[in-house]
Design an enzyme around this catalytic site. Structure first.
Site, short mmCIF file in Angstrom:
data_model
loop_
_atom_site.label_atom_id
_atom_site.label_comp_id
_atom_site.label_asym_id
_atom_site.label_seq_id
_atom_site.Cartn_x
_atom_site.Cartn_y
_atom_site.Cartn_z
N HIS A 1 2.70 1.45 -2.08
CA HIS A 1 2.18 0.60 -3.15
C HIS A 1 3.31 -0.17 -3.82
O HIS A 1 4.48 0.19 -3.69
CB HIS A 1 1.42 1.44 -4.18
N GLY A 2 2.91 -1.21 -4.51
CA GLY A 2 3.89 -2.00 -5.22
C GLY A 2 3.22 -3.00 -6.14
O GLY A 2 2.01 -3.20 -6.06
#
Length: 154
Positions: A66-67
């Site tokens: 994720h980011g």
């Protein structure tokens, strides 16, 4: 938070071929670029940066990379079932075959965490994971991921 608000059938890959973590993230970044309109390299760099902080391989064959991206205005999810399990440097050292990628806008504090928690809860369910591993189509995988009839906390 319902997963149907962040993932679309275009965000599901039923048979991703990758020979390692980096290639899997590259393939997911390429698909995410077509869905979000953000350059593939931008997404890939954000994911690699996050992996350097610690693996997103959470165990039991699951990874949740994720980011946060300044270029998007809502959460985006992608899901891939890998053709062959790969080493993802997971906390339990088991190879990964189910990957849920989550991209959030830069300012999405609580929403990002809620989405991560929702995905984590879904993929902690052994029965759901077994079904995901044996689905024969993108449609079946998408239906499983977005089945709002399944009991869960919001």
């Amino acid at each position: 938070m319902e997963l149907s608000t962040i993932i679309s059938p275009e965000g599901v890959i039923a048979d991703l071929r990758a020979n390692g973590k980096k290639q899997a993230l590259q393939e997911l970044s390429a698909r995410a670029a077509t869905i979000t309109g953000v350059h593939e390299r931008t997404i890939f760099d954000i994911l690699l940066e996050r992996e350097r902080l610690g693996t997103t391989g959470v165990g039991q064959g699951i990874a949740i990379p994720h980011g946060k991206l300044g270029e998007i205005d809502r959460l985006f999810g992608l899901f891939a079932r890998l053709a062959e399990p790969i080493d993802f440097e997971s906390i339990d050292e088991q190879p990964v075959d189910l990957v849920f990628l989550l991209l959030a806008p830069q300012g999405a504090g609580a929403d990002h965490l809620k989405a991560l928690a929702r995905v984590s809860r879904l993929l902690r369910d052994k029965e759901t994971c077994e079904k995901l591993r044996h689905c024969d189509s993108v449609e079946a995988i998408y239906a499983l991921l977005t089945d709002d009839a399944r009991p869960h906390a919001a």
